[in-house]
Design an enzyme around this catalytic site. Structure first.
Site, mmCIF file in Angstrom:
data_model
loop_
_atom_site.group_PDB
_atom_site.id
_atom_site.type_symbol
_atom_site.label_atom_id
_atom_site.label_comp_id
_atom_site.label_asym_id
_atom_site.label_seq_id
_atom_site.Cartn_x
_atom_site.Cartn_y
_atom_site.Cartn_z
ATOM 1 N N CYS A 2 0.839 -1.181 0.000
ATOM 2 C CA CYS A 2 0.000 0.000 0.000
ATOM 3 C C CYS A 2 0.885 1.246 0.000
ATOM 4 C CB CYS A 2 -0.943 0.099 1.194
ATOM 5 S SG CYS A 2 -2.147 -1.226 1.264
ATOM 6 N N ARG A 27 3.921 -0.387 -4.809
ATOM 7 C CA ARG A 27 3.586 -0.862 -3.463
ATOM 8 C C ARG A 27 2.259 -1.618 -3.426
ATOM 9 N NH1 ARG A 27 6.887 1.727 0.229
ATOM 10 N NH2 ARG A 27 5.532 1.061 1.909
ATOM 11 N N TRP A 73 -2.628 -2.765 -1.689
ATOM 12 C CA TRP A 73 -2.324 -4.199 -1.798
ATOM 13 C C TRP A 73 -3.180 -4.843 -0.706
ATOM 14 C CZ3 TRP A 73 -0.426 -8.280 1.100
ATOM 15 C CH2 TRP A 73 -0.013 -9.403 0.387
ATOM 16 N N ASN A 99 -1.573 2.575 5.559
ATOM 17 C CA ASN A 99 -0.708 1.464 5.152
ATOM 18 C C ASN A 99 -0.296 0.735 6.423
ATOM 19 O OD1 ASN A 99 1.272 -0.243 4.058
ATOM 20 N ND2 ASN A 99 2.844 1.353 4.211
ATOM 21 N N GLY A 100 -0.575 -0.567 6.477
ATOM 22 C CA GLY A 100 -0.224 -1.345 7.667
ATOM 23 C C GLY A 100 -1.351 -2.311 7.982
ATOM 24 N N GLU A 477 17.797 -17.076 -8.488
ATOM 25 C CA GLU A 477 17.311 -15.748 -8.858
ATOM 26 C C GLU A 477 16.692 -15.774 -10.259
ATOM 27 O OE1 GLU A 477 16.532 -13.202 -7.445
ATOM 28 O OE2 GLU A 477 16.516 -11.646 -8.964
ATOM 29 N N LYS A 481 12.772 -14.762 -10.928
ATOM 30 C CA LYS A 481 12.401 -13.682 -11.857
ATOM 31 C C LYS A 481 11.450 -14.211 -12.914
ATOM 32 C CE LYS A 481 13.686 -11.240 -10.312
ATOM 33 N NZ LYS A 481 13.963 -10.406 -9.229
ATOM 34 N N GLU A 484 7.979 -14.957 -11.502
ATOM 35 C CA GLU A 484 7.350 -13.729 -11.000
ATOM 36 C C GLU A 484 6.672 -12.932 -12.124
ATOM 37 O OE1 GLU A 484 10.390 -11.246 -9.278
ATOM 38 O OE2 GLU A 484 9.001 -10.307 -7.880
ATOM 39 N N HIS A 500 18.322 -35.724 -7.680
ATOM 40 C CA HIS A 500 17.732 -36.212 -6.430
ATOM 41 C C HIS A 500 16.215 -35.989 -6.382
ATOM 42 C CE1 HIS A 500 21.577 -37.253 -4.729
ATOM 43 N NE2 HIS A 500 22.044 -36.058 -5.076
ATOM 44 N N LYS A 597 5.995 -4.584 -4.363
ATOM 45 C CA LYS A 597 7.449 -4.522 -4.266
ATOM 46 C C LYS A 597 7.948 -4.640 -2.829
ATOM 47 C CE LYS A 597 11.501 -2.522 -6.172
ATOM 48 N NZ LYS A 597 11.867 -3.818 -6.754
#
Ligand code: AGP
Length: 602
Positions: A2, A27, A73, A99-100, A477, A481, A484, A500, A597
């Site tokens: 947010c 955000r 968000w 926000n929170g 990574e 990416k 995502e 394995h 983010k």
């Protein structure tokens, strides 16, 4: 998660609020809303969807010189129009953005409903405007009512509120970021600096427990007892240009291409006469350290793996722990333990929590972050900045490269202080090659075949990424990416782990991106051949002369360099493969579904 913004000053507020929200959309982008105050009451405009949707629904710009805005968000309740912020009290005189997470909202809501307050949303936030109204009946002074309201809240918040008939914005923070922007003719409040960077670079980072009141020509900060608080004014050294998309279609592509500059800034002044130097960490800083624990999440965790491996090689006891697992998995901690928190935003709740837990247990802490003034930079004992510049794309790119380089240097700095460690035999060669890293990245960007590879492999069922040693970090990574931003199935493995279990998933429709660095690639070669025997196409990603040169079906080449930096060049190729695959699949690259983010909730 947010983004909130507020603005007060001369002239109209709406345009600034909307632009600010666009700059904060990284955000969250589930819904957007603004409220402005214009002499005929508080007017709220909000809807589900992105800020562009809100703009298209506005019938002209709403008038008013002060207002608040929010991009969401979702935590409590789905992304509907009703759950979009700002939220108001029953009659609509008080509007709040938040926000929170308010932990005690259930009981507060029940109390308020019993007193006749009517609610319209599923959110935790909605209790805040109702509380302010409720306390206004008692104290008849809005600032005191806001203070009392936030004092009642349990959980985390950065809030901004406006009230009908008042030329003021009220704001407060606890556990969520809030920064005050100071221009000649207007004041701003926002979750992050890019929201108002077009207007001013003069900022005050508010602290937990601060309550700020803004009027068109004045502002003051008080604590929860109402006592005045003095906060330093800082100047942000980010260029507004850095926060825009420039000539690129997406922030992500811009940020990938910005890596040569970001890396030059990261390195500048940190290697002098063959030695590593960090301004605020003089020789001897780490003399007492016996154990180092890296804590981080997501991409930052992968960068932390870089630091951990190099420190382990130097002979220091080192762990790398996913921050969300810290409380339950860490070994013993004491005053000789250094906890290195790696976090781009400096606001990730899991990482902050891990550091707080470690501090309670007696450890020392060091933040490695991109954001000056972030919560981690203020809470940790020391802070080192990666200097990558603002990163807006939800998928982290340039910050991984800058984090890995910063951590590689930091590990040399730590090892130099600890008598039992052994410097790497080729340390001088490694540091000398680092100076060329920005130009090598430039060469990769100019000559890459990533788009062709993305096209050729587009119809695959799964995408696997393997690597050994530092290449393992890059493989993880690369896979993160890819999943995502493409929404395709992708997994990263340590090369030797393929046989394995994961090998059961390997078919001719599962390309293997094998990261080679020039160090420990034999394992990657053996395992790649095993996958190839099961029909999987192998794409080798690394320096031209590599172990897989006769084996791989395809190559994404990078300039020859020291193995520590080769992995980072390979990662740039993988960033581009993900980007182009996502573009071909027409994904919303900068705003992948369900993500934000900065993950400020646990
Ligand atoms: C990376 O592309 C992600 N968006 C995510 O994994 C991110 O790295 C993670 O949430 C940690 O964020 P931080 O670096 O701001 O702490």
């Amino acid at each position: 998660m947010c983004g909130i913004i507020a603005r007060i000053g001369q002239g109209e507020a709406a345009d600034t609020l909307l632009t600010g929200l666009e700059n904060l959309e990284y955000r969250g982008y589930d819904s957007a809303g603004i409220a402005v105050q214009n002499g005929s009451g508080v007017k709220v405009h909000k809807c589900s969807g992105e800020v562009s949707e809100l703009k298209s629904q506005l019938d002209g710009q709403p008038h008013g010189n002060l207002g608040i805005g929010h991009t969401r968000w979702s935590t409590h309740g789905p992304p509907t129009d009703e759950n979009a912020h700002p939220h108001t009290d029953t009659v609509g005189d008080v509007a709040v953005v938040h926000n929170g997470v308010i932990d005690n909202y259930d009981e507060l809501k029940a109390d308020l409903q019993a007193k006749g307050h009517e609610f319209e949303s599923d959110t935790d936030t909605e209790v805040i405007p109702h509380l302010i109204t409720e306390y206004l009946d008692d104290v008849d002074d809005t600032e005191a009512a806001v203070r009392q309201a936030v004092d009642t809240l349990e959980g985390s918040y950065a809030i901004a509120a406006i009230v009908d008939g008042e030329e003021r914005v009220y704001a407060a923070r606890k556990g969520s970021p809030l920064v005050l922007g100071l221009d000649d003719e207007e004041w701003f409040l926002a979750s992050d600096v890019p929201a108002f960077l077009d207007h001013t670079d003069e900022v005050i980072y508010l602290e937990d427990g601060d309550l700020v009141t803004l009027e068109p020509n004045a502002y003051w900060i008080t604590d929860l007892e109402g006592q005045p608080v003095d906060r330093e004014v800082d100047t942000v050294d980010w260029d507004p240009e850095d926060a825009g998309k420039g000539e690129y279609d997406h922030y992500m592509l811009k940020e990938i291409h910005n890596q040569p500059t970001a890396l030059s800034n990261t390195i500048e002044g940190r290697v002098e006469d063959g030695d590593v130097a960090f301004e605020d960490l003089p020789a001897g800083t780490f003399a007492d350290i016996e154990t180092v624990q890296f804590v981080a999440c997501g991409t930052s965790y992968h960068a932390a793996m870089y630091g951990a491996q190099l420190l382990r090689e130097a002979g220091l006891r080192t762990e790398v722990i996913r921050a969300s697992e810290y409380e339950s998995t860490t070994g013993p901690v004491d005053e000789n333990t250094l906890v290195v928190a790696v976090t781009q935003s400096g606001e990730t709740a899991d990482t902050l929590d891990a550091v707080r837990t470690a501090t309670d247990r007696g450890a020392r802490s060091l933040a490695v972050t991109n954001v000056v003034g972030s919560t981690i930079s203020r809470e940790a004992d020391d802070a080192v900045y990666i200097r990558a510049g603002p990163e807006v794309g939800v998928a982290a790119t340039k910050t991984y490269s800058s984090q890995a380089v910063t951590l590689s240097l930091l590990t040399q700095r730590i090892a130099a202080d600890v008598p039992e460690t052994t410097p790497a035999a080729d340390r001088d060669a490694m540091l000398a090659e680092l100076q060329h890293l920005p130009e090598y990245v430039e060469q990769v960007l100019e000559s890459t075949r990533a788009e062709t590879l993305a096209e050729e492999t587009l119809d695959s069922d799964s995408y696997f990424f393997i690597g050994n040693g530092l290449g393992h970090s890059v493989a993880l990574e690369g896979a993160l990416k890819f999943k995502e931003i493409t929404y395709e199935h992708a997994e990263g493995f340590a090369s030797g782990q393929l046989k394995h279990g994961p090998l059961a998933l390997v078919t001719e429709a599962s390309p293997i991106f094998a990261v080679v660095t020039g160090d420990g690639d034999e394992k990657t070669k053996t395992n790649a051949i095993e996958a190839q025997s099961r029909g999987a196409p192998i794409v080798a990603v690394g320096p031209e002369e590599h172990a897989l040169v006769d084996v791989a079906d395809e190559h994404l080449s990078v300039p020859a360099t020291h193995p520590v930096w080769a992995g980072l060049l390979a990662n740039v190729q993988l960033q581009l493969v993900s980007y182009h695959a996502a573009e071909l699949l027409d994904r919303p690259i900068d705003k992948p579904r369900n993500l934000a983010k900065s993950v400020t909730v646990e």
